[in-house]
Design a protein around this motif. Structure first.
Motif, PDB file in Angstrom:
ATOM      1  N   SER A   4       4.977   4.000 -16.961  1.00 31.48           N
ATOM      2  CA  SER A   4       5.296   3.154 -15.790  1.00 31.48           C
ATOM      3  C   SER A   4       5.912   3.634 -14.833  1.00 31.48           C
ATOM      4  CB  SER A   4       5.799   2.056 -16.257  1.00 31.48           C
ATOM      5  OG  SER A   4       7.279   2.097 -16.699  1.00 31.48           O
ATOM      6  N   ASP A   5       6.858   4.558 -14.824  1.00 35.87           N
ATOM      7  CA  ASP A   5       7.394   5.335 -13.690  1.00 35.87           C
ATOM      8  C   ASP A   5       6.339   6.174 -12.868  1.00 35.87           C
ATOM      9  OD1 ASP A   5       9.880   4.397 -14.457  1.00 35.87           O
ATOM     10  OD2 ASP A   5      10.542   6.168 -15.148  1.00 35.87           O
ATOM     11  N   GLN A   6       5.546   6.807 -13.727  1.00 32.45           N
ATOM     12  CA  GLN A   6       4.411   7.565 -13.123  1.00 32.45           C
ATOM     13  C   GLN A   6       3.593   6.720 -12.192  1.00 32.45           C
ATOM     14  OE1 GLN A   6       2.877   9.703 -16.228  1.00 32.45           O
ATOM     15  NE2 GLN A   6       4.515  11.401 -16.235  1.00 32.45           N
ATOM     16  N   ALA A   7       3.091   5.652 -12.814  1.00 32.16           N
ATOM     17  CA  ALA A   7       2.197   4.620 -12.231  1.00 32.16           C
ATOM     18  C   ALA A   7       2.759   4.116 -11.027  1.00 32.16           C
ATOM     19  CB  ALA A   7       1.917   3.514 -13.300  1.00 32.16           C
ATOM     20  N   SER A   8       4.097   3.571 -10.731  1.00 32.84           N
ATOM     21  CA  SER A   8       4.717   3.241  -9.711  1.00 32.84           C
ATOM     22  C   SER A   8       4.899   4.370  -8.722  1.00 32.84           C
ATOM     23  CB  SER A   8       6.207   2.873 -10.096  1.00 32.84           C
ATOM     24  OG  SER A   8       6.317   1.764 -11.253  1.00 32.84           O
ATOM     25  N   SER A   9       5.137   5.509  -9.357  1.00 30.91           N
ATOM     26  CA  SER A   9       5.245   6.797  -8.109  1.00 30.91           C
ATOM     27  C   SER A   9       3.802   6.911  -7.420  1.00 30.91           C
ATOM     28  CB  SER A   9       5.664   7.862  -8.680  1.00 30.91           C
ATOM     29  OG  SER A   9       5.518   8.993  -7.991  1.00 30.91           O
ATOM     30  N   ALA A  10       2.711   6.856  -8.261  1.00 34.17           N
ATOM     31  CA  ALA A  10       1.453   7.136  -7.724  1.00 34.17           C
ATOM     32  C   ALA A  10       0.894   5.756  -6.923  1.00 34.17           C
ATOM     33  CB  ALA A  10       0.535   7.221  -9.076  1.00 34.17           C
ATOM     34  N   ALA A  11       1.359   4.770  -7.276  1.00 35.43           N
ATOM     35  CA  ALA A  11       1.038   3.485  -6.277  1.00 35.43           C
ATOM     36  C   ALA A  11       1.687   3.470  -5.134  1.00 35.43           C
ATOM     37  CB  ALA A  11       1.539   2.342  -7.064  1.00 35.43           C
ATOM     38  N   ARG A  12       3.061   4.258  -5.126  1.00 39.46           N
ATOM     39  CA  ARG A  12       3.791   4.319  -3.876  1.00 39.46           C
ATOM     40  C   ARG A  12       3.194   5.570  -2.874  1.00 39.46           C
ATOM     41  NH1 ARG A  12       8.055   3.723  -7.189  1.00 39.46           N
ATOM     42  NH2 ARG A  12       8.643   5.915  -7.117  1.00 39.46           N
ATOM     43  N   LYS A  13       2.774   6.515  -3.541  1.00 33.64           N
ATOM     44  CA  LYS A  13       2.136   7.503  -2.891  1.00 33.64           C
ATOM     45  C   LYS A  13       0.705   6.868  -2.296  1.00 33.64           C
ATOM     46  CE  LYS A  13       2.277  11.853  -4.782  1.00 33.64           C
ATOM     47  NZ  LYS A  13       2.075  12.823  -5.632  1.00 33.64           N
ATOM     48  N   ASN A  14      -0.083   6.129  -3.066  1.00 39.16           N
ATOM     49  CA  ASN A  14      -1.244   5.805  -2.418  1.00 39.16           C
ATOM     50  C   ASN A  14      -1.108   4.800  -1.522  1.00 39.16           C
ATOM     51  OD1 ASN A  14      -2.814   7.384  -4.062  1.00 39.16           O
ATOM     52  ND2 ASN A  14      -3.107   5.832  -5.816  1.00 39.16           N
ATOM     53  N   LYS A  15      -0.014   3.899  -1.410  1.00 36.18           N
ATOM     54  CA  LYS A  15       0.277   2.946  -0.480  1.00 36.18           C
ATOM     55  C   LYS A  15       0.810   3.896   0.979  1.00 36.18           C
ATOM     56  CE  LYS A  15       2.483  -1.364  -0.131  1.00 36.18           C
ATOM     57  NZ  LYS A  15       3.502  -2.294  -0.572  1.00 36.18           N
ATOM     58  N   ALA A  16       1.497   4.959   0.562  1.00 38.42           N
ATOM     59  CA  ALA A  16       1.879   5.604   1.755  1.00 38.42           C
ATOM     60  C   ALA A  16       0.855   6.309   2.486  1.00 38.42           C
ATOM     61  CB  ALA A  16       2.908   6.604   1.588  1.00 38.42           C
TER      62      ALA A  16
END
Length: 146
Positions: free
Chosen positions: A133-145
């Motif tokens: 879940s930490d990796q998924a959240s990090s990936a989502a933030r990266k994609n959003k940015a």
């Protein structure tokens, strides 16, 4: 935990793939091929494999997932033999080792889970869920940015 890891069969598959990747982390050339039996768990196994390939393969080990039947895929036949022999061995470890187990034993890493170490397994799975879940959240933030 069920939502993150799926059923016990898929959880074991996920754990196996992650374990093999850890063992092969120095491998940068040879493509690992995982063979999964055609069955009702295919969809979950494919989703688990795709997640690992994209988000949990930090060493970028090349890998593929193949599906097939036992008649066509020798690795599935081998896995059945190994599972059968391991089951017989773990069921009654005091019995003399059967010849197939003697041949297989030096070539495998064996993990025995039971009441004495089940808490460690659950803790490991909880860590996987948290990291996932930490990796998924990090990936989502990266994609959003982006």
């Amino acid at each position: 935990m069920l939502k993150a890891l799926g059923n016990p069969y898929t959880t074991c598959f996920h754990w196996l793939v992650q374990s093999v990747l850890e063992l092969m982390k120095l491998n940068k050339k040879e493509t690992l091929k995982f063979v999964h039996e055609n069955n009702s768990d295919e969809k979950e196994a494919k989703a688990s494999f795709e997640f690992i390939a994209q988000d949990a393969n930090p060493n970028k080990v090349p890998m593929r997932l193949l599906f097939g039947g036992k008649r066509e895929q020798m690795p599935l036949q081998s896995a059945d033999i190994l599972a059968h022999e391991a089951y017989k061995r773990f069921k009654d470890p005091d019995k003399p080792e059967r010849k197939p187990w003697q041949i297989l034993r030096p070539k495998i890493v064996v993990v025995h889970l039971g009441k004495d170490n089940m808490a460690k397994l659950v803790q490991s799975l909880e860590e996987i869920v948290k990291n996932t879940s930490d990796q998924a959240s990090s990936a989502a933030r990266k994609n959003k940015a982006s």
